[in-house]
Enzyme design. Structure first.
Site, PDB file in Angstrom:
ATOM      1  N   ASP A 159     -55.328  24.590 -50.716  1.00  0.00           N
ATOM      2  CA  ASP A 159     -54.124  23.976 -50.161  1.00  0.00           C
ATOM      3  C   ASP A 159     -54.408  22.515 -49.823  1.00  0.00           C
ATOM      4  O   ASP A 159     -55.560  22.156 -49.557  1.00  0.00           O
ATOM      5  CB  ASP A 159     -53.657  24.716 -48.900  1.00  0.00           C
ATOM      6  CG  ASP A 159     -52.215  24.354 -48.574  1.00  0.00           C
ATOM      7  OD1 ASP A 159     -51.305  24.933 -49.185  1.00  0.00           O
ATOM      8  OD2 ASP A 159     -51.998  23.443 -47.739  1.00  0.00           O
TER       9      ASP A 159
ATOM     10  N   ARG B  84     -47.118  34.229 -54.021  1.00  0.00           N
ATOM     11  CA  ARG B  84     -46.464  35.438 -53.519  1.00  0.00           C
ATOM     12  C   ARG B  84     -45.501  36.118 -54.480  1.00  0.00           C
ATOM     13  O   ARG B  84     -45.105  37.256 -54.258  1.00  0.00           O
ATOM     14  CB  ARG B  84     -45.741  35.117 -52.209  1.00  0.00           C
ATOM     15  CG  ARG B  84     -46.694  34.926 -51.051  1.00  0.00           C
ATOM     16  CD  ARG B  84     -46.013  34.285 -49.864  1.00  0.00           C
ATOM     17  NE  ARG B  84     -45.599  32.936 -50.211  1.00  0.00           N
ATOM     18  CZ  ARG B  84     -45.047  32.071 -49.359  1.00  0.00           C
ATOM     19  NH1 ARG B  84     -44.802  32.433 -48.117  1.00  0.00           N
ATOM     20  NH2 ARG B  84     -44.724  30.871 -49.756  1.00  0.00           N
TER      21      ARG B  84
END
Ligand code: CP3
Length: 346
Positions: free
Chosen positions: A77, A31
């Site tokens: 992930d 991000r």
């Protein structure tokens, strides 16, 4: 085929000391990059991004284009493993992961390896795309969460600070908890081997919550499962280095390195540099350990932190990295400054 001689990252993991040292950063895709946030708006949820090979490959490559890191890490992930074992996993905006908690024997028994690798097929497709498109001197890292850390999310049903449910099971019903850990050892081994077969040249085991356990359970729930995984990977895919990251292990880093057989160890931010150079680096390559918040602060504090690490660890097998993942507040220009500092230093 992997050409190790052209990849400084793989040379360092093999015990050499390339100059300048290779560098990549945990959570280097994410991000803090506007181009990541842009791709993120094109998919429904975070897991969908992990399971869309074209987009997962794109966000993996984004930080390489900006900074020329020596390694790319597959974008995925650690929680795709419980997802593929049949547990419900969701990522809620601003909340982190939420799972249907696995709290007893029946819930553990309901998890299944049937269809496990099939569920993860998009991840292996991402790895193949990465292997095909990666620059020649850049290495490709696959990864998984280590069994203990993944188990904490599965039992708590979310991120946690105290791990009360997980530890209560591990301490009170060790034979039940062992079933979960054994399943994760098996699943994680299958998963990493499939990543290697798709083109991953090294793998990292993230044990983010290793530091939550006292010495004796650390031996049973961190060291033993990690050793089992390392032994299997070394036996079945020889020559592919394994990096262990037992975050927060403190003095137990030494036992972790000696007893698991990892080829390299990721140092968290708190590991003293001279201690690591003396006690760990003679046994394996070390990776780390800049405080990620120095990348937020920038300026001379950042330069000083980088210089200290290079001076202490740069004389042996070493991979420059952070002590934990990049935080979203990181200004991208500070990462450029970091790269410049590492690569232009004599
Ligand atoms: O390093 C990389 O660039 C590769 C991708 C990667 C992600 N997560 C992407 C991600 C890797 C290697 C991970 C590992 C991971 N995931 C760990 C171990 C490392 C660590 O940080 O301790 C853990 C504990 C997780 C579980 C996880 N995933 C949590 C707790 C969260 C929510 C917290 C947060 O930062 O939002 C995630 C989500 C996640 N994983 C994001 C990214 C880029 C942010 C989600 C988004 O973009 O909306």
């Amino acid at each position: 085929m992997t050409d190790r001689a052209n990849k400084p990252f793989l040379r360092a993991l093999a015990g050499e000391t390339p100059t300048p040292p290779p560098v990549w950063l945990m959570r280097q895709a994410g991000r803090y990059l506007p181009e990541y946030r842009q791709v993120r708006t094109q998919v429904g949820g975070f897991l969908e991004l992990c399971y869309t090979p074209e987009k997962a490959a794109e966000v993996t490559f984004q930080p390489l284009r900006r900074y020329g890191f020596d390694a790319a890490i597959l974008f995925s992930d650690i929680l795709v493993v419980p997802d593929a074992l049949g547990q419900q996993v969701a990522f809620r905006e601003g909340e982190g992961p939420v799972l249907t908690a696995v709290r007893d024997e029946a819930a553990i028994a309901a998890l299944s390896l049937d269809g496990f690798l099939g569920h993860l097929a998009p991840v292996f497709e991402t790895v193949r795309r990465l292997a095909a498109g990666i620059p020649q001197t850049t290495a490709l890292i696959g990864f998984a969460g280590a069994p203990w850390t993944v188990a904490t999310y599965m039992v708590e049903g979310a991120g946690s600070k105290e791990f009360i449910a997980t530890k209560t099971m591990a301490y009170g019903q060790p034979e039940v908890f062992a079933r979960l850990i054994d399943l994760l050892v098996r699943a994680t081994g299958d998963y990493l081997i499939a990543q290697i077969d798709a083109g991953a040249e090294a793998v990292q085991l993230f044990d983010s919550w290793a530091g939550a356990l006292p010495e004796e359970p650390f031996g049973r729930w961190v060291i033993a499962p990690t050793r089992a995984l390392v032994e299997r990977l070394h036996a079945e895919r020889p020559g592919v280095p394994v990096i262990g990251f037992p975050r927060g292990a403190g003095l137990l880093y030494e036992r972790y390195v000696a007893e698991t057989g990892v080829d390299a160890v990721g140092l968290d931010t708190a590991v003293p540099l001279d201690w690591a150079a003396e006690r760990l680096q003679p046994r394996c390559a070390v990776q780390g350990n800049l405080d990620p918040i120095l990348l937020v602060a920038g300026g001379e504090a950042l330069d000083h932190g980088v210089d200290r690490i290079l001076a202490a660890l740069g004389k042996g097998p070493f991979v420059f990295n952070l002590g934990h993942g990049i935080v979203p507040a990181t200004p991208p220009d500070n990462v450029a400054r970091l790269m410049d500092r590492i690569r232009t230093r004599r």
